[in-house]
Design a protein around this motif. Structure first.
Motif, PDB file in Angstrom:
ATOM      1  N   SER A   1       0.819  -1.204   0.000  1.00 36.46           N
ATOM      2  CA  SER A   1       0.000   0.000   0.000  1.00 36.46           C
ATOM      3  C   SER A   1       0.859   1.262   0.000  1.00 36.46           C
ATOM      4  CB  SER A   1      -0.936   0.013   1.211  1.00 36.46           C
ATOM      5  OG  SER A   1      -1.696   1.200   1.199  1.00 36.46           O
ATOM      6  N   LEU A   2       1.150   1.753  -1.185  1.00 28.99           N
ATOM      7  CA  LEU A   2       1.984   2.933  -1.343  1.00 28.99           C
ATOM      8  C   LEU A   2       1.380   4.150  -0.635  1.00 28.99           C
ATOM      9  CD1 LEU A   2       4.391   4.403  -2.607  1.00 28.99           C
ATOM     10  CD2 LEU A   2       3.021   4.672  -4.693  1.00 28.99           C
ATOM     11  N   LEU A   3       0.079   4.324  -0.751  1.00 28.48           N
ATOM     12  CA  LEU A   3      -0.558   5.491  -0.132  1.00 28.48           C
ATOM     13  C   LEU A   3      -0.419   5.476   1.385  1.00 28.48           C
ATOM     14  CD1 LEU A   3      -3.766   5.966  -2.307  1.00 28.48           C
ATOM     15  CD2 LEU A   3      -1.633   7.273  -2.363  1.00 28.48           C
ATOM     16  N   TRP A   4      -0.555   4.291   2.004  1.00 28.16           N
ATOM     17  CA  TRP A   4      -0.408   4.207   3.462  1.00 28.16           C
ATOM     18  C   TRP A   4       1.028   4.474   3.880  1.00 28.16           C
ATOM     19  CZ3 TRP A   4      -4.159   5.117   6.450  1.00 28.16           C
ATOM     20  CH2 TRP A   4      -5.438   4.646   6.200  1.00 28.16           C
ATOM     21  N   VAL A   5       1.985   4.042   3.090  1.00 33.11           N
ATOM     22  CA  VAL A   5       3.393   4.301   3.413  1.00 33.11           C
ATOM     23  C   VAL A   5       3.677   5.798   3.328  1.00 33.11           C
ATOM     24  CG1 VAL A   5       5.788   3.990   2.638  1.00 33.11           C
ATOM     25  CG2 VAL A   5       4.255   2.017   2.790  1.00 33.11           C
ATOM     26  N   ILE A   6       3.257   6.427   2.239  1.00 35.94           N
ATOM     27  CA  ILE A   6       3.484   7.866   2.073  1.00 35.94           C
ATOM     28  C   ILE A   6       2.774   8.646   3.173  1.00 35.94           C
ATOM     29  CG2 ILE A   6       3.081   9.866   0.585  1.00 35.94           C
ATOM     30  CD1 ILE A   6       3.411   7.887  -1.811  1.00 35.94           C
ATOM     31  N   ALA A   7       1.539   8.270   3.471  1.00 37.41           N
ATOM     32  CA  ALA A   7       0.808   8.946   4.552  1.00 37.41           C
ATOM     33  C   ALA A   7       1.533   8.754   5.881  1.00 37.41           C
ATOM     34  CB  ALA A   7      -0.621   8.403   4.645  1.00 37.41           C
ATOM     35  N   GLY A   8       1.991   7.545   6.143  1.00 36.32           N
ATOM     36  CA  GLY A   8       2.685   7.266   7.405  1.00 36.32           C
ATOM     37  C   GLY A   8       4.002   8.007   7.540  1.00 36.32           C
ATOM     38  N   THR A   9       4.809   8.004   6.482  1.00 38.38           N
ATOM     39  CA  THR A   9       6.092   8.696   6.576  1.00 38.38           C
ATOM     40  C   THR A   9       5.894  10.206   6.682  1.00 38.38           C
ATOM     41  OG1 THR A   9       6.368   8.709   4.152  1.00 38.38           O
ATOM     42  CG2 THR A   9       7.403   6.887   5.379  1.00 38.38           C
ATOM     43  N   THR A  10       4.870  10.714   6.018  1.00 34.48           N
ATOM     44  CA  THR A  10       4.569  12.144   6.112  1.00 34.48           C
ATOM     45  C   THR A  10       4.101  12.501   7.519  1.00 34.48           C
ATOM     46  OG1 THR A  10       4.035  12.240   3.753  1.00 34.48           O
ATOM     47  CG2 THR A  10       3.204  14.029   5.122  1.00 34.48           C
ATOM     48  N   VAL A  11       3.206  11.697   8.083  1.00 36.46           N
ATOM     49  CA  VAL A  11       2.747  11.938   9.459  1.00 36.46           C
ATOM     50  C   VAL A  11       3.921  11.824  10.432  1.00 36.46           C
ATOM     51  CG1 VAL A  11       1.301  11.003  11.332  1.00 36.46           C
ATOM     52  CG2 VAL A  11       0.337  11.323   9.045  1.00 36.46           C
ATOM     53  N   GLY A  12       4.791  10.848  10.215  1.00 33.72           N
ATOM     54  CA  GLY A  12       5.976  10.711  11.066  1.00 33.72           C
ATOM     55  C   GLY A  12       6.852  11.957  11.038  1.00 33.72           C
ATOM     56  N   MET A  13       7.054  12.520   9.850  1.00 34.26           N
ATOM     57  CA  MET A  13       7.827  13.763   9.736  1.00 34.26           C
ATOM     58  C   MET A  13       7.141  14.898  10.481  1.00 34.26           C
ATOM     59  SD  MET A  13      10.701  13.893   7.920  1.00 34.26           S
ATOM     60  CE  MET A  13      10.801  15.446   7.064  1.00 34.26           C
ATOM     61  N   MET A  14       5.826  14.971  10.362  1.00 33.70           N
ATOM     62  CA  MET A  14       5.097  16.044  11.030  1.00 33.70           C
ATOM     63  C   MET A  14       5.140  15.872  12.550  1.00 33.70           C
ATOM     64  SD  MET A  14       4.500  17.770   8.405  1.00 33.70           S
ATOM     65  CE  MET A  14       3.595  19.143   9.084  1.00 33.70           C
ATOM     66  N   ILE A  15       5.052  14.632  13.017  1.00 36.66           N
ATOM     67  CA  ILE A  15       5.128  14.367  14.461  1.00 36.66           C
ATOM     68  C   ILE A  15       6.468  14.852  15.013  1.00 36.66           C
ATOM     69  CG2 ILE A  15       5.385  12.500  16.167  1.00 36.66           C
ATOM     70  CD1 ILE A  15       3.197  10.991  14.586  1.00 36.66           C
ATOM     71  N   ALA A  16       7.520  14.655  14.260  1.00 40.15           N
ATOM     72  CA  ALA A  16       8.849  15.058  14.726  1.00 40.15           C
ATOM     73  C   ALA A  16       9.105  16.552  14.551  1.00 40.15           C
ATOM     74  CB  ALA A  16       9.923  14.264  13.977  1.00 40.15           C
ATOM     75  N   ASN A  17       8.589  17.154  13.499  1.00 40.24           N
ATOM     76  CA  ASN A  17       8.956  18.534  13.182  1.00 40.24           C
ATOM     77  C   ASN A  17       7.998  19.602  13.685  1.00 40.24           C
ATOM     78  OD1 ASN A  17      11.534  18.408  11.703  1.00 40.24           O
ATOM     79  ND2 ASN A  17      10.374  17.031  10.391  1.00 40.24           N
TER      80      ASN A  17
END
Length: 188
Positions: A132-148
């Motif tokens: 699931s490419l969309l879930w990976v992109i959504a997850g990595t984007t959310v992860g970046m936002m959680i950190a930044n």
């Protein structure tokens, strides 16, 4: 959903203390406008990780699954080692970057700084691992936002309170565990 959760957790941990988080602090100190910075981080991350995820998904279809398992396992283990090497952010934004405005400067700087970064490479590997490419992109984007986002909103207070060595060690342990599990044939 598993792809989203793993991607979010891995990137959020890997990003703490990363040069992009330091860039968020620098931009916040310079511009004192958190919302355009946050939106710039989001847009840059989404674009960067969509490209990285697309590359990972393409690789998954082109490479033999047995070889891919080894490539992914070794990649995750390499990520674990890379995380243990601290980032140094030495370049301050130049005065010329102001002509793009706060949002444009943030977008451009974050997009370029993420090129070849460990979270971009992790996105390639995660997209190759999960269907699931969309879930990976959504997850990595959310992860970046959680950190930044906390770095933007709380500024230097966050940097002084967190023990970066422990956070890097935890992130490295997560990548190491994922790498070993993939090499052993686990379905993560």
């Amino acid at each position: 959903m598993e792809a989203f959760l793993v991607s979010t957790g891995v990137v959020a941990l890997a990003e703490v203390g990363d040069k992009t988080q330091l860039l968020a602090l620098v931009l916040t100190a310079r511009y004192r406008k958190p919302w355009p910075i946050i939106l710039g981080i989001f847009a840059a991350t989404l674009a960067n990780h969509a490209l990285a995820g697309s590359l990972g998904a393409s690789l998954a279809h082109l490479v033999d699954p047995r070889l891919m398992r080894w490539v992914l396992g070794v990649s995750f283990i390499a990520m674990a080692l890379w995380i243990l090497i601290p980032d140094r952010f030495e370049d301050q934004p130049s005065q010329r970057s102001s002509r793009f405005g706060v949002f444009g400067t943030t977008l451009l700087m974050f997009f370029l700084l993420e090129m070849g970064d460990k979270t971009q490479i992790a996105t390639v590997a995660l997209a190759a691992k999960y269907t699931s490419l969309l879930w990976v992109i959504a997850g990595t984007t959310v992860g970046m936002m959680i950190a930044n986002v906390p770095a933007v909103l709380l500024g230097e207070v966050v940097a002084r309170k967190l023990n970066m060595k422990w956070l890097h060690a935890i992130a490295a342990l997560v990548f190491l565990t994922l790498g070993i599990a993939v090499l052993l044939g686990a379905e993560i």
